[in-house]
Design a protein around this motif. Structure first.
Motif, mmCIF file in Angstrom:
data_model
loop_
_atom_site.group_PDB
_atom_site.id
_atom_site.type_symbol
_atom_site.label_atom_id
_atom_site.label_comp_id
_atom_site.label_asym_id
_atom_site.label_seq_id
_atom_site.Cartn_x
_atom_site.Cartn_y
_atom_site.Cartn_z
ATOM 1 N N LYS A 195 17.816 25.876 -7.220
ATOM 2 C CA LYS A 195 18.418 26.639 -6.199
ATOM 3 C C LYS A 195 18.675 25.194 -5.196
ATOM 4 O O LYS A 195 19.669 25.120 -4.758
ATOM 5 C CB LYS A 195 17.428 27.505 -5.405
ATOM 6 C CG LYS A 195 17.238 28.961 -5.977
ATOM 7 C CD LYS A 195 16.411 29.662 -5.035
ATOM 8 C CE LYS A 195 16.521 31.097 -5.565
ATOM 9 N NZ LYS A 195 15.261 32.029 -5.094
ATOM 10 N N GLU A 196 17.737 24.436 -5.252
ATOM 11 C CA GLU A 196 17.720 23.265 -4.413
ATOM 12 C C GLU A 196 18.874 22.184 -4.759
ATOM 13 O O GLU A 196 19.745 21.690 -4.277
ATOM 14 C CB GLU A 196 16.287 22.228 -4.304
ATOM 15 C CG GLU A 196 16.507 21.279 -3.588
ATOM 16 C CD GLU A 196 15.053 20.393 -3.480
ATOM 17 O OE1 GLU A 196 15.002 19.175 -3.881
ATOM 18 O OE2 GLU A 196 14.030 21.138 -3.481
ATOM 19 N N GLU A 211 13.135 27.482 -10.665
ATOM 20 C CA GLU A 211 13.870 28.129 -9.978
ATOM 21 C C GLU A 211 14.097 27.473 -8.604
ATOM 22 O O GLU A 211 15.287 27.337 -8.173
ATOM 23 C CB GLU A 211 13.259 29.544 -9.689
ATOM 24 C CG GLU A 211 14.069 30.599 -8.843
ATOM 25 C CD GLU A 211 13.637 31.750 -8.784
ATOM 26 O OE1 GLU A 211 12.876 31.939 -9.552
ATOM 27 O OE2 GLU A 211 14.233 32.543 -7.911
ATOM 28 N N GLU A 212 13.089 26.878 -7.990
ATOM 29 C CA GLU A 212 13.125 26.221 -6.797
ATOM 30 C C GLU A 212 14.004 24.918 -7.086
ATOM 31 O O GLU A 212 14.921 24.823 -6.061
ATOM 32 C CB GLU A 212 11.808 25.789 -6.132
ATOM 33 C CG GLU A 212 11.772 25.216 -4.975
ATOM 34 C CD GLU A 212 10.264 24.506 -4.630
ATOM 35 O OE1 GLU A 212 10.540 23.425 -4.173
ATOM 36 O OE2 GLU A 212 9.488 25.226 -4.573
ATOM 37 N N LYS A 242 15.360 34.799 -13.537
ATOM 38 C CA LYS A 242 14.195 33.962 -13.537
ATOM 39 C C LYS A 242 13.206 34.829 -14.712
ATOM 40 O O LYS A 242 13.302 35.977 -15.300
ATOM 41 C CB LYS A 242 13.641 34.842 -12.332
ATOM 42 C CG LYS A 242 12.039 33.934 -11.935
ATOM 43 C CD LYS A 242 11.511 34.613 -10.653
ATOM 44 C CE LYS A 242 10.065 34.347 -10.573
ATOM 45 N NZ LYS A 242 9.755 34.967 -9.316
ATOM 46 N N HIS A 277 7.269 17.200 -7.659
ATOM 47 C CA HIS A 277 8.732 17.368 -8.077
ATOM 48 C C HIS A 277 8.993 16.373 -8.982
ATOM 49 O O HIS A 277 9.350 15.229 -8.827
ATOM 50 C CB HIS A 277 9.263 17.037 -6.619
ATOM 51 C CG HIS A 277 9.106 17.995 -5.534
ATOM 52 N ND1 HIS A 277 9.771 19.193 -5.584
ATOM 53 C CD2 HIS A 277 8.175 18.081 -4.434
ATOM 54 C CE1 HIS A 277 9.333 19.905 -4.427
ATOM 55 N NE2 HIS A 277 8.673 19.257 -3.866
ATOM 56 N N MET A 281 8.298 24.942 -11.471
ATOM 57 C CA MET A 281 9.135 24.895 -10.079
ATOM 58 C C MET A 281 10.573 24.878 -10.488
ATOM 59 O O MET A 281 11.373 24.260 -9.770
ATOM 60 C CB MET A 281 8.548 23.676 -9.569
ATOM 61 C CG MET A 281 7.105 23.748 -8.979
ATOM 62 S SD MET A 281 6.476 22.287 -8.470
ATOM 63 C CE MET A 281 7.517 22.043 -6.750
ATOM 64 N N GLY A 310 12.475 19.709 -12.659
ATOM 65 C CA GLY A 310 11.518 20.761 -11.722
ATOM 66 C C GLY A 310 10.527 21.365 -12.599
ATOM 67 O O GLY A 310 10.269 22.653 -12.070
#
Length: 162
Positions: A150-151, A146-147, A161, A111, A144, A115
């Motif tokens: 969103k987070e 997209e995650e 995407k 992380h 990472m 990202g």
């Protein structure tokens, strides 16, 4: 005899004109240094990147993915001036140590501040990538992000995407 009196002055002048650029890694000033791409403050040395040009100017990045994006911009060409640039990346296994970014290996799945998910290590293993492989993976959308977006609720409608 008078000819030799000016020799030290001439040698001193020539020595001052031919100084080699200092490409050594710089120390992060956490109160001042910001990422040239996303403008976030540099918070984690283990994911930070610094690029030093032949004039000794330094650009900071908080994530190797930000460097990748910045390298596509016209600002990168201005920064390099077509000359050598040394890129250092924080060693994710040894806090405080810097690695030559182009010789480092990259793990995926951490992380990271923006990202992208890549962290540098000095030694390769079965799951690491070279600098060029890691950049190719980012171009292919293997991050990472997209995650992360969103987070952090940064993915608005219409964002696609890769």
């Amino acid at each position: 005899m008078k000819k030799f009196m000016f020799l030290p002055i001439v040698l001193l002048f020539l020595a001052s004109c031919s100084h080699a650029p200092d490409f050594s890694p710089r120390k992060i000033n956490y109160d001042r240094d910001i990422c040239a791409q996303c403008l976030m403050g540099i918070a984690d040395q283990e994911y930070a990147v610094q690029a030093i040009n032949s004039y000794g100017d330094v650009l900071w990045f908080d994530d190797i993915g930000c460097l990748h994006e910045y390298m596509k911009s016209p600002d990168w060409k201005k920064f390099t001036g077509g000359k050598k640039v040394q890129i250092w990346v924080g060693d994710s296994e040894h806090k405080g140590k810097w690695l030559d970014a182009e010789k480092a290996y990259y793990n995926f799945g951490k992380h990271t501040p923006m990202g992208y998910g890549y962290s540098a290590v000095a030694q390769p293993n079965d799951s690491t990538y070279t600098f060029q492989q890691m950049f190719k993976r980012i171009d292919e959308g293997k991050t990472m992000r997209e995650e992360f977006l969103k987070e952090h609720k940064m993915m608005g409608k219409g964002m696609k995407k890769k």
